[in-house]
Write an enzyme that holds these catalytic residues in place. Structure first.
Site, PDB file in Angstrom:
ATOM      1  N   ASN A 169       1.971  -2.827  -3.597  1.00 23.50           N
ATOM      2  CA  ASN A 169       2.379  -1.779  -2.935  1.00 23.50           C
ATOM      3  C   ASN A 169       2.071  -2.087  -1.477  1.00 23.50           C
ATOM      4  OD1 ASN A 169       3.058   0.751  -1.685  1.00 23.50           O
ATOM      5  ND2 ASN A 169       1.383   1.844  -2.880  1.00 23.50           N
ATOM      6  N   GLU A 172      -3.957   5.646 -11.017  1.00 27.64           N
ATOM      7  CA  GLU A 172      -4.816   5.233  -9.816  1.00 27.64           C
ATOM      8  C   GLU A 172      -5.811   6.393  -9.204  1.00 27.64           C
ATOM      9  OE1 GLU A 172      -2.144   2.389  -7.341  1.00 27.64           O
ATOM     10  OE2 GLU A 172      -1.419   4.552  -6.804  1.00 27.64           O
ATOM     11  N   HIS A 214       3.013   8.606  -6.212  1.00 26.95           N
ATOM     12  CA  HIS A 214       1.672   8.151  -5.474  1.00 26.95           C
ATOM     13  C   HIS A 214       1.015   9.112  -4.890  1.00 26.95           C
ATOM     14  CE1 HIS A 214      -0.508   5.768  -2.853  1.00 26.95           C
ATOM     15  NE2 HIS A 214      -0.553   4.827  -3.658  1.00 26.95           N
ATOM     16  N   SER A 224      -8.111  -0.389  -5.019  1.00 21.31           N
ATOM     17  CA  SER A 224      -9.042  -1.180  -4.591  1.00 21.31           C
ATOM     18  C   SER A 224      -9.040  -2.493  -5.546  1.00 21.31           C
ATOM     19  CB  SER A 224     -10.471  -0.779  -4.275  1.00 21.31           C
ATOM     20  OG  SER A 224     -10.185   0.263  -3.271  1.00 21.31           O
ATOM     21  N   GLY A 250      -7.835   2.458  -1.427  1.00 29.01           N
ATOM     22  CA  GLY A 250      -7.845   1.960  -0.048  1.00 29.01           C
ATOM     23  C   GLY A 250      -9.402   2.152   0.456  1.00 29.01           C
ATOM     24  N   LYS A 299       3.074  -0.328   0.939  1.00 25.94           N
ATOM     25  CA  LYS A 299       3.040   1.098   1.757  1.00 25.94           C
ATOM     26  C   LYS A 299       3.814   0.859   2.935  1.00 25.94           C
ATOM     27  CE  LYS A 299      -1.291   2.039  -0.624  1.00 25.94           C
ATOM     28  NZ  LYS A 299      -2.413   2.761  -0.784  1.00 25.94           N
ATOM     29  N   GLU A 356      -0.342   9.440  -2.358  1.00 24.85           N
ATOM     30  CA  GLU A 356      -0.298   9.619  -0.891  1.00 24.85           C
ATOM     31  C   GLU A 356       1.106  10.516  -0.509  1.00 24.85           C
ATOM     32  OE1 GLU A 356      -0.355   5.581   0.548  1.00 24.85           O
ATOM     33  OE2 GLU A 356      -2.492   5.434   0.039  1.00 24.85           O
TER      34      GLU A 356
HETATM   35  P1  PGA Z   1      -5.280  -0.123  -2.705  1.00 22.69           P
HETATM   36  O1  PGA Z   1      -4.177   0.771  -2.830  1.00 22.69           O
HETATM   37  O2  PGA Z   1      -5.054  -1.462  -3.561  1.00 22.69           O
HETATM   38  O3  PGA Z   1      -5.150  -0.503  -1.229  1.00 22.69           O
HETATM   39  O4  PGA Z   1      -6.469   0.572  -3.175  1.00 22.69           O
HETATM   40  C1  PGA Z   1      -3.540   1.054  -4.374  1.00 22.69           C
HETATM   41  C2  PGA Z   1      -2.330   2.016  -4.004  1.00 22.69           C
HETATM   42  O5  PGA Z   1      -2.601   2.927  -3.544  1.00 22.69           O
HETATM   43  O6  PGA Z   1      -1.385   1.666  -4.854  1.00 22.69           O
END
Ligand code: PGA
Length: 246
Positions: A8, A164, A93, A208, A170, A10, A95
């Protein structure tokens, strides 16, 4: 079942950076090892369609409109994504849920819009830190998944699910394999109760995930792959995670 490792990106990338990243991935990936996809920002889907022509790496998008077409300025329909060879699309997601106030019901309708166009929705669920600390993890993810089941029950076997935990995204703070497996088992049971199809619906872990923790996470019985954010932006890191999934 083949593991799935989905990147992803982003809101990251540029024409030049994407070309370099995809080139390095294409060289490092061995066909058939596991199912790999990169979920890119919409303006770059055309670039990926041409870069990944004939490649085993699938193209993913990061969001889709719940509507088929019409007066929805700024939105992108599933049919448009399909025009660019998109095979997967992230829906719900955290976000998007957090910064764009996407409800469980909207996420369910986005999943439906993708399915109608033959695109596999990767439905993301997960609890915040406050919800985990309040002992609400199971109730939250079950509620998020229930909305998707309610709208898409008849074709549930076509979805991919991603757990998630918001507090792990993140932050460098990964769920332990035991914590992740416990939630995956809850989701697995809910899926099994909701569908009559014998096929196993893939449940990815995200938050992460990196080269150091991927193998242990992917060894859990109900973890079928990873949704990788930060570590998907560096080819070497992403390829190390892919290697853990083989
Ligand atoms: P990350 O993000 O691996 O940077 O924690 C995962 C995601 O949001 O899909």
């Amino acid at each position: 079942m083949k593991k799935r490792i989905f990147g992803n990106w982003k809101m990251n990338g540029s024409l030049a950076a994407n070309a370099a990243l995809v080139d390095a991935l294409a060289q490092g990936v061995h066909v058939g090892a596991c199912e790999i996809a990169v979920c890119a920002p919409a303006p770059y889907l055309a670039q990926l369609q041409s870069l990944l022509d004939g490649s085993s790496i699938a193209i993913g998008a990061q969001d889709v409109s719940a509507h088929a077409d019409g007066a929805f300025t700024g939105e992108i329909s599933a049919a448009m994504l399909r025009d660019f060879g998109v095979r997967y699309v992230l829906v719900g997601h955290s976000e998007r849920r957090q910064y764009h106030a996407e409800s469980d019901e909207l996420v369910a309708r986005k999943a439906q819009a993708a399915l109608v166009c033959g695109i596999t929705p990767v439905v993301c669920v997960g609890e915040t830190l406050a919800q985990r600390e309040a002992g609400e993890t199971e109730a939250v993810v079950r509620r998020q998944l229930a909305a998707v089941v309610q709208v898409n029950g008849h074709c549930l076997s076509e979805i991919v699910l991603a757990y998630e935990p918001v507090w792990a995204i993140g932050t460098g703070r990964t769920a332990t394999p035991e914590q992740a497996q416990a939630v995956h088992a809850v989701l697995r049971a809910q899926l099994l109760a909701a569908t009559t199809s014998a096929g196993r619906i893939p449940i990815l872990y995200g938050g992460s995930m990196n080269a150091a923790n991927a193998a242990e996470l992917l060894a859990q019985p109900d973890i079928d792959g990873g949704l990788v954010g930060g570590a998907s932006l560096k080819a070497a890191d992403f390829l190390r995670i892919v290697a853990c999934a083989q």
